[in-house]
Design an enzyme around this catalytic site. Sequence first.
Site, mmCIF file in Angstrom:
data_model
loop_
_atom_site.group_PDB
_atom_site.id
_atom_site.type_symbol
_atom_site.label_atom_id
_atom_site.label_comp_id
_atom_site.label_asym_id
_atom_site.label_seq_id
_atom_site.Cartn_x
_atom_site.Cartn_y
_atom_site.Cartn_z
ATOM 1 N N CYS A 41 -11.030 0.067 -30.036
ATOM 2 C CA CYS A 41 -12.251 0.299 -30.744
ATOM 3 C C CYS A 41 -13.304 0.963 -29.383
ATOM 4 O O CYS A 41 -14.563 0.559 -29.630
ATOM 5 C CB CYS A 41 -13.067 -0.823 -31.390
ATOM 6 N N GLU A 42 -12.852 1.608 -28.534
ATOM 7 C CA GLU A 42 -13.789 2.099 -27.456
ATOM 8 C C GLU A 42 -13.289 3.622 -27.280
ATOM 9 O O GLU A 42 -12.153 3.828 -27.136
ATOM 10 C CB GLU A 42 -13.616 1.196 -26.233
ATOM 11 N N TYR A 56 -9.038 3.310 -13.241
ATOM 12 C CA TYR A 56 -9.265 4.409 -11.980
ATOM 13 C C TYR A 56 -9.068 5.688 -12.517
ATOM 14 O O TYR A 56 -9.108 6.404 -11.418
ATOM 15 C CB TYR A 56 -8.060 3.924 -11.126
ATOM 16 N N GLY A 60 0.744 -1.434 0.042
ATOM 17 C CA GLY A 60 -0.118 0.090 -0.112
ATOM 18 C C GLY A 60 0.850 1.364 -0.024
ATOM 19 O O GLY A 60 0.160 2.228 -0.314
HETATM 20 N N1 LLP Z 1 -0.166 -7.001 -0.316
HETATM 21 C C1 LLP Z 1 -1.722 -7.558 -0.593
HETATM 22 C C2 LLP Z 1 -2.344 -8.667 -0.133
HETATM 23 C C3 LLP Z 1 -2.208 -6.810 -2.031
HETATM 24 O O1 LLP Z 1 -3.530 -7.266 -2.119
HETATM 25 C C4 LLP Z 1 -1.655 -5.840 -2.674
HETATM 26 C C5 LLP Z 1 -2.327 -5.256 -3.718
HETATM 27 C C6 LLP Z 1 -0.215 -5.480 -2.105
HETATM 28 C C7 LLP Z 1 0.404 -6.281 -1.205
HETATM 29 C C8 LLP Z 1 0.553 -4.411 -3.066
HETATM 30 O O2 LLP Z 1 0.072 -3.309 -2.824
HETATM 31 P P1 LLP Z 1 0.814 -2.143 -3.271
HETATM 32 O O3 LLP Z 1 1.979 -2.007 -2.675
HETATM 33 O O4 LLP Z 1 1.229 -2.397 -4.773
HETATM 34 O O5 LLP Z 1 0.026 -0.891 -3.021
HETATM 35 N N2 LLP Z 1 -4.254 -2.261 -9.820
HETATM 36 C C9 LLP Z 1 -4.163 -1.383 -9.018
HETATM 37 C C10 LLP Z 1 -3.743 -1.785 -7.546
HETATM 38 C C11 LLP Z 1 -4.286 -3.147 -7.087
HETATM 39 C C12 LLP Z 1 -3.490 -3.610 -5.661
HETATM 40 C C13 LLP Z 1 -3.878 -4.889 -5.504
HETATM 41 N N3 LLP Z 1 -3.397 -5.544 -4.291
HETATM 42 C C14 LLP Z 1 -3.313 -0.137 -9.406
HETATM 43 O O6 LLP Z 1 -2.983 -0.077 -10.481
HETATM 44 O O7 LLP Z 1 -3.113 0.880 -8.479
#
Ligand code: LLP
Length: 429
Positions: free
Chosen positions: A347-348, A318, A234
């Site tokens: 095509c969108e 997003y 996160g």
């Molecule tokens: N740990 C768990 C259990 C998770 O579900 C995630 C991300 C992370 C760690 C890593 O989170 P990060 O450090 O990358 O924030 N596709 C979205 C982000 C989805 C994240 C899903 N889980 C985007 O492009 O922002």
Amino acid sequence: MTLSTAMTENLVCTEIAGRSVRELAEKYGTPTYVYDAEKIVQQIERLRSFDVIRYAQKANSNLAVLDLMRRLGVVVDAVSVGEIYRAHRAGFPYKAGENDPAPIVYTADIFDREALDWIEKHRVHPNLGSPDMIDQFGERCPGRDVTLRINPGFGHGHSQKTNTGGASSKHGIWHEDLDDCLARAAKYDLTISGLHMHIGSGTDFEHLAQVCQAMEEMALRVGPQLKTISAGGGLPTPYRNEDEEIDIERYYALWDATRQRLATEFEHPLSLEIEPGRYPVAQAGFLIAEIRAIKTMGENLFYLLDAGFNNLARPILYGAYHPMSVAHRVPRESAKTQEVVVGGPLCESGDIFTQTDGGLVVRRNLPVAEVGDFVVIGGAGAYGFVMGSNYNSKPFAAEVLLDQDGDHLVRQREPVSDLCRLESIPVRQ
Ligand code: LLP
């Protein structure tokens, strides 16, 4: 100007980590993802205070990136059989040596049947996100160590879609169900050696800080069988010039204090893990695309690229902002800019890189360019390639890793002929 380390918005970008954008584009074609290994190393170094850095490979699971992580002493998180497979292909053993952190942890809210088979067979450490997972794992693998992922009842993310805590999220074991889950685990003689919380992706310091207290409360209920606590991922990274870097040392200090209090209570040391996906790789990645058409629609001027949301889905999903620059094929003297909308080939109407949440098309100030020039999209190392698709039967882009030895093609552009490789037309009499 170079887009190598900082997420500074140089509107003209001729180089990535010292390599000419034009030369990279000519050598590898477009669209191509380019990753700066040195930036990944730098980001990992910033996290070294944590005992264990567990890379959430969902952000970018190219084998070369996983191999780099392994060489840096980083371990990985996997959310599927495919990610376990990738990690192993990149040299991570399935299970830990004595006293080492699990090289691969499987984190999910369900076991599909294949995942349960793999985890049983290869003794991959699971992070269980639902009571059913405890029962299913316990029946198959009694007596093993597990981690529980707890939903503390609150969450936060850069988008509602990336908020993984609270009652609207499907993730983790609801905090009020902990006692029931402890009883389930005991029934199968499972040791809860780890506790994990991840409240969302792209959140902020204030929300992340709240997790420590929730962790402490939950950990005290689990008791001294705990050996590891995980702060989850996160960590935010800057995408815009005005975005601030998170103060990692301040964040670590909060978690370390939590960990120390628990260690005193349990009378043994606890290992502190962090599980970032975006933080190590987001700023290291660039998507190079070629401008293939420039046209006017009423008051809007469009740069249309050969990359679309099949390559980078974050804007359409997003309304995510990515820095963009132009690399002219033939360098220009004039730095004149204009307001443009940047879109792709699909095509969108939603195939627009310059949009805000809800699909509102906005303009971006970019250098005057012509067909054949390149657009470099930054902040694309995390959740870029991995969220791509074959929509419109577009092949996956190439991926290139830049390091001190040069530029390495780490994934070939998908050949068109591969698109139908797994398909067949029924044979009819
Ligand atoms: N740990 C768990 C259990 C998770 O579900 C995630 C991300 C992370 C760690 C890593 O989170 P990060 O450090 O990358 O924030 N596709 C979205 C982000 C989805 C994240 C899903 N889980 C985007 O492009 O922002």
